[in-house]
Design a protein around this motif. Structure first.
Motif, PDB file in Angstrom:
ATOM      1  N   ARG A   1       0.825  -1.213   0.000  1.00 36.63           N
ATOM      2  CA  ARG A   1       0.000   0.000   0.000  1.00 36.63           C
ATOM      3  C   ARG A   1       0.864   1.269   0.000  1.00 36.63           C
ATOM      4  O   ARG A   1       0.429   2.316  -0.450  1.00 36.63           O
TER       5      ARG A   1
ATOM      6  N   TYR B   1       1.729   1.893  -3.516  1.00 40.98           N
ATOM      7  CA  TYR B   1       0.512   2.364  -4.177  1.00 40.98           C
ATOM      8  C   TYR B   1       0.270   3.836  -3.844  1.00 40.98           C
ATOM      9  O   TYR B   1      -0.032   4.649  -4.733  1.00 40.98           O
TER      10      TYR B   1
ATOM     11  N   ALA C   1      -4.857   2.582 -11.664  1.00 42.15           N
ATOM     12  CA  ALA C   1      -4.601   1.275 -12.274  1.00 42.15           C
ATOM     13  C   ALA C   1      -3.162   0.858 -11.994  1.00 42.15           C
ATOM     14  O   ALA C   1      -2.249   1.157 -12.768  1.00 42.15           O
TER      15      ALA C   1
ATOM     16  N   GLU D   1      -0.815  -2.445 -10.025  1.00 39.59           N
ATOM     17  CA  GLU D   1      -0.742  -3.726  -9.328  1.00 39.59           C
ATOM     18  C   GLU D   1       0.627  -3.862  -8.678  1.00 39.59           C
ATOM     19  O   GLU D   1       1.652  -3.647  -9.324  1.00 39.59           O
TER      20      GLU D   1
ATOM     21  N   ARG E   1       3.054  -6.397  -6.376  1.00 40.61           N
ATOM     22  CA  ARG E   1       3.274  -7.758  -5.894  1.00 40.61           C
ATOM     23  C   ARG E   1       4.459  -7.781  -4.924  1.00 40.61           C
ATOM     24  O   ARG E   1       5.315  -6.904  -4.972  1.00 40.61           O
TER      25      ARG E   1
ATOM     26  N   LEU F   1      -1.767 -10.007  -4.608  1.00 42.96           N
ATOM     27  CA  LEU F   1      -1.750  -8.856  -5.502  1.00 42.96           C
ATOM     28  C   LEU F   1      -2.449  -7.697  -4.817  1.00 42.96           C
ATOM     29  O   LEU F   1      -3.567  -7.845  -4.314  1.00 42.96           O
ATOM     30  N   TYR F   2      -1.787  -6.549  -4.752  1.00 42.07           N
ATOM     31  CA  TYR F   2      -2.399  -5.346  -4.202  1.00 42.07           C
ATOM     32  C   TYR F   2      -2.752  -4.444  -5.373  1.00 42.07           C
ATOM     33  O   TYR F   2      -1.887  -4.016  -6.133  1.00 42.07           O
ATOM     34  N   ASP F   3      -4.057  -4.148  -5.518  1.00 42.90           N
ATOM     35  CA  ASP F   3      -4.506  -3.362  -6.653  1.00 42.90           C
ATOM     36  C   ASP F   3      -5.548  -2.336  -6.220  1.00 42.90           C
ATOM     37  O   ASP F   3      -5.685  -2.039  -5.031  1.00 42.90           O
ATOM     38  N   ARG F   4      -6.277  -1.815  -7.193  1.00 43.42           N
ATOM     39  CA  ARG F   4      -7.266  -0.781  -6.915  1.00 43.42           C
ATOM     40  C   ARG F   4      -8.308  -1.248  -5.898  1.00 43.42           C
ATOM     41  O   ARG F   4      -8.665  -0.506  -4.977  1.00 43.42           O
ATOM     42  N   SER F   5      -8.796  -2.472  -6.051  1.00 38.57           N
ATOM     43  CA  SER F   5      -9.811  -2.977  -5.122  1.00 38.57           C
ATOM     44  C   SER F   5      -9.263  -3.077  -3.704  1.00 38.57           C
ATOM     45  O   SER F   5      -9.973  -2.791  -2.728  1.00 38.57           O
ATOM     46  N   SER F   6      -8.002  -3.455  -3.566  1.00 34.75           N
ATOM     47  CA  SER F   6      -7.376  -3.535  -2.235  1.00 34.75           C
ATOM     48  C   SER F   6      -7.312  -2.146  -1.613  1.00 34.75           C
ATOM     49  O   SER F   6      -7.635  -1.962  -0.435  1.00 34.75           O
ATOM     50  N   TRP F   7      -6.888  -1.168  -2.406  1.00 40.60           N
ATOM     51  CA  TRP F   7      -6.765   0.206  -1.929  1.00 40.60           C
ATOM     52  C   TRP F   7      -8.118   0.765  -1.508  1.00 40.60           C
ATOM     53  O   TRP F   7      -8.253   1.347  -0.425  1.00 40.60           O
TER      54      TRP F   7
END
Length: 224
Positions: free
Chosen positions: A66, A69, A142, A144, A146, A199-205
């Motif tokens: 994060r 991100y 957008a 990702e 890892r 995977l840390y992505d938009r949904s995780s954030w």
């Protein structure tokens, strides 16, 4: 065949460790931070921890995905906002502050500076930048992230840069970072084995941002 440069760095590491002792915790860790402001639900972003392995210092610089991100959001916000007016207000146009010194107390001596306020154009740029960052934080980007790690030989230690989805809110959890780094160095595990498919992505954030907003609302209700 031995590499003379690596052999030299190894000798420098051991010599530095011998002459500059670390103050280690009971668990054998070099801990630089306190965690009094961290609660059980706090989100952590980065930390660092050291330990000794084979008479060499290992320094681990850990970051949660994060954090990468969030850094990417800040970078994109600056890019979208464009260059500011380059108003060097912290240094240029500052007011000199003096204090009275000497036995008579009548002699002035420069003691500090007070920065002036930023220009109107600079203030507007800061406002624009903040609004863009708030929007990107709210919407996500957008990207990702890892788990990853790399190590490098330094003159005073072996440095490990580690990106892993751990939480570090106390010394016990910090020890898990050190344990993971040690296991990676000794090739006992891999990040793919430890965090399969992470995977840390938009949904995780966005999920974490919603949780932060919810906890903040509850906190405000309790204080009202």
């Amino acid at each position: 065949m031995k590499n003379p440069h690596y052999e030299y760095l190894g000798r420098r590491m051991r010599e530095y460790h011998r002459t500059h002792q670390w103050h280690l915790s009971e668990g054998g860790l070099y801990i630089r931070h306190a965690y009094s402001d961290m609660g059980p639900d706090s989100l952590s972003y980065w930390d660092e921890v050291g330990f000794i392995l084979n008479r060499r210092r290992i320094m681990v610089w850990w970051r949660h995905p994060r954090h990468l991100y969030a850094d990417a959001i800040s970078s994109m916000a600056r890019e979208e906002a464009g260059d500011g007016p380059c108003d060097n207000w912290p240094c240029e146009g500052a007011t000199k502050n003096y204090k009275m010194v000497g036995k008579s107390g009548k002699r002035k001596k420069l003691s500090s500076y007070t920065s002036r306020a930023p220009s109107e154009a600079q203030t507007q740029h800061y406002t624009k930048l903040r609004q863009i960052k708030e929007r990107l934080t709210r919407e996500g980007i957008a990207l990702e992230v890892r788990p990853s790690w790399k190590w490098e030989r330094l003159r005073w230690a072996m440095g490990v840069s580690l990106v892993a989805p751990l939480e570090v809110r106390n010394e016990k959890e910090l020890a898990q970072v050190a344990h993971l780094a040690r296991a990676l160095i000794l090739q006992k595990i891999s990040l793919a084995q430890e965090f399969p498919g992470f995977l840390y992505d938009r949904s995780s954030w966005l999920r974490e941002q919603a949780g932060l907003t919810s906890r903040l609302a509850v906190s405000h209700e309790m204080m009202a």
